[in-house]
Design an enzyme around this catalytic site. Structure first.
Site, short mmCIF file in Angstrom:
data_model
loop_
_atom_site.label_atom_id
_atom_site.label_comp_id
_atom_site.label_asym_id
_atom_site.label_seq_id
_atom_site.Cartn_x
_atom_site.Cartn_y
_atom_site.Cartn_z
CG HIS A 64 -0.51 -0.22 2.67
ND1 HIS A 64 0.70 0.46 3.36
CD2 HIS A 64 -0.26 -1.58 3.23
CE1 HIS A 64 1.29 -0.26 4.07
NE2 HIS A 64 0.30 -1.10 4.29
N GLY A 117 1.48 3.10 2.71
CA GLY A 117 3.22 3.14 3.31
C GLY A 117 4.33 2.30 2.99
CG HIS A 118 4.65 -1.69 2.17
ND1 HIS A 118 2.69 -1.69 2.09
CD2 HIS A 118 4.71 -2.37 2.88
CE1 HIS A 118 2.60 -2.98 2.71
NE2 HIS A 118 3.96 -3.08 3.59
CD GLN A 159 7.80 -10.43 11.13
OE1 GLN A 159 8.97 -10.88 10.08
NE2 GLN A 159 6.75 -9.93 10.81
CD GLU A 185 9.29 7.68 12.29
OE1 GLU A 185 8.65 8.37 12.32
OE2 GLU A 185 10.74 7.98 13.28
CE LYS A 186 1.78 -0.29 9.92
NZ LYS A 186 0.77 -1.73 10.61
CD GLN A 233 9.06 -4.26 12.06
OE1 GLN A 233 9.18 -5.34 12.38
NE2 GLN A 233 9.81 -3.55 11.25
CB SER A 250 -2.34 -1.85 8.65
OG SER A 250 -2.99 -3.49 8.88
CB SER A 251 -0.56 -5.34 4.71
OG SER A 251 0.45 -5.08 4.63
P1 AMP Z 1 4.81 -5.20 6.69
O1 AMP Z 1 4.66 -5.10 4.76
O2 AMP Z 1 3.68 -4.36 7.20
O3 AMP Z 1 6.00 -5.99 7.15
O4 AMP Z 1 5.34 -3.49 6.35
C1 AMP Z 1 6.82 -3.39 5.62
C2 AMP Z 1 7.43 -2.16 6.04
O5 AMP Z 1 6.49 -0.99 5.66
C3 AMP Z 1 8.00 -1.76 7.34
O6 AMP Z 1 8.40 -1.93 8.05
C4 AMP Z 1 6.49 -0.82 8.27
O7 AMP Z 1 7.08 -0.39 10.03
C5 AMP Z 1 6.00 -0.33 7.29
N1 AMP Z 1 4.55 0.58 6.75
C6 AMP Z 1 3.85 -0.47 7.22
N2 AMP Z 1 3.00 0.04 7.27
C7 AMP Z 1 3.31 1.95 7.23
C8 AMP Z 1 2.47 3.09 7.52
N3 AMP Z 1 1.41 3.33 7.22
N4 AMP Z 1 3.23 4.35 7.37
C9 AMP Z 1 5.14 3.83 6.95
N5 AMP Z 1 5.03 2.51 6.73
C10 AMP Z 1 4.61 1.18 6.71
#
Ligand code: AMP
Length: 282
Positions: free
Chosen positions: A34, A36-37, A61, A148-149, A153, A186-187
């Site tokens: 999305h 965010g990524h 995880q 930073e969401k 981590q 968020s996914s």
């Molecule tokens: P994930 O696929 O959920 O493991 O996320 C992969 C990376 O994208 C991680 O570093 C998350 O913190 C980041 N991420 C996920 N959602 C957001 C968001 N809404 N804003 C910024 N970074 C994000």
């Protein structure tokens, strides 16, 4: 864009880039991509010659098998998005490729990993350290990008990098990307029912409104007030809300204990676990 499904393909791509003095930006993800990524990828694109994005739902995880089973997987759409974003290599391995044998490594992640997510999700951060350390080893990035969401981590990854010989990798923290109504992308948001999706922004709303309360309320009073407000919605239930030192992740007792304390929250919205955070700037 090249797609690598095998580790040797990733390694030879990286070898070649390093031979040609290219800088490498790595963005680890679990897919279902999305905006965010995309914000991490865009930043990596600006700051590096080569961008590598990994898409891997890392089983080690997940402490909850149901969460692993229901985690969204959208590889076709992800590849399209990565291609459009100008990514050079997508690394999309299977679990067998990453873990031909069980990874029994236990990382000494220290105090940053024992509280909040570490307390609620036993083994979660060790699993994160396992996969990210493997990716660091194979992708040999100049910089690695994290959101930073997942505030805690980032501290855990910095610690893993320090104790595992990756101190030369620049860990870049990127701001939270939100929907127009404030909900952190968020996914897992696709799993919200329409009714719960409409209420979910109340989490960020409560956090944002609490920024003005630090002069009247103690840390504990503010925690209670935010928790009560969020729990007043039928479909929301706060799992924890902690206000912490952004370096050590330990709870603060007073607003003046540390500069810029951060409020980290986890809320069940129906059966979907959402996380968010906000900085109480000093
Ligand atoms: P994930 O696929 O959920 O493991 O996320 C992969 C990376 O994208 C991680 O570093 C998350 O913190 C980041 N991420 C996920 N959602 C957001 C968001 N809404 N804003 C910024 N970074 C994000």
């Amino acid at each position: 864009m090249q797609i690598a499904r095998r580790i040797p393909e990733l390694k030879s791509f990286v070898d070649n880039a390093i031979k040609n003095n290219k800088t490498i930006g790595l963005v680890p993800t679990m897919g279902a991509l999305h905006e965010g990524h995309l914000s991490l990828i865009t930043r990596a694109r600006k700051e590096n010659d080569i961008v590598v994005v990994s898409v891997f739902v890392n089983p080690t995880q997940f402490n909850n098998p149901e969460d692993l089973k229901t985690y969204p997987r959208t590889e076709h759409a992800d590849c399209k998005l990565l291609e459009r974003a100008g990514v050079d290599m997508a690394f999309i391995p299977t679990a067998e490729e990453i873990y031909p044998e069980p990874d029994n490594r236990i990382f000494d992640l220290g105090d940053v990993a024992t509280v909040m997510e570490g307390a609620m999700r036993p083994g979660h951060f060790n699993g994160v350290a396992q996969i990210v350390s493997k990716l660091f080893e194979w992708a040999r990035p100049t910089r690695a990008y994290f959101g930073e969401k997942d505030f805690q981590q980032i501290a855990v990854i910095r610690r893993m990098a320090r104790i595992s010989g990756f101190e030369n990798i620049d860990i870049v923290a990127c701001p939270i990307v939100r929907e127009a109504d404030g909900l952190a992308l968020s996914s897992r948001n696709v799993r919200l029912t329409p009714e719960n999706r409409a209420i979910a922004p109340e989490i960020h709303r409560a956090l944002k409104d609490s920024l003005n309360m630090t002069s009247e309320l103690t840390v504990d009073q503010l925690i209670e007030s935010v928790t009560k407000r969020i729990n007043s919605f039928d479909c929301l239930e706060v799992e924890y809300f902690s206000i912490v030192d952004p370096l050590s992740m330990q709870p603060v007792k007073a607003w003046t204990d540390v500069p810029n304390p951060v409020g980290c929250i986890t809320v069940y919205c129906g059966d979907v676990r959402l996380i968010d955070n906000i900085c109480y700037r000093s």
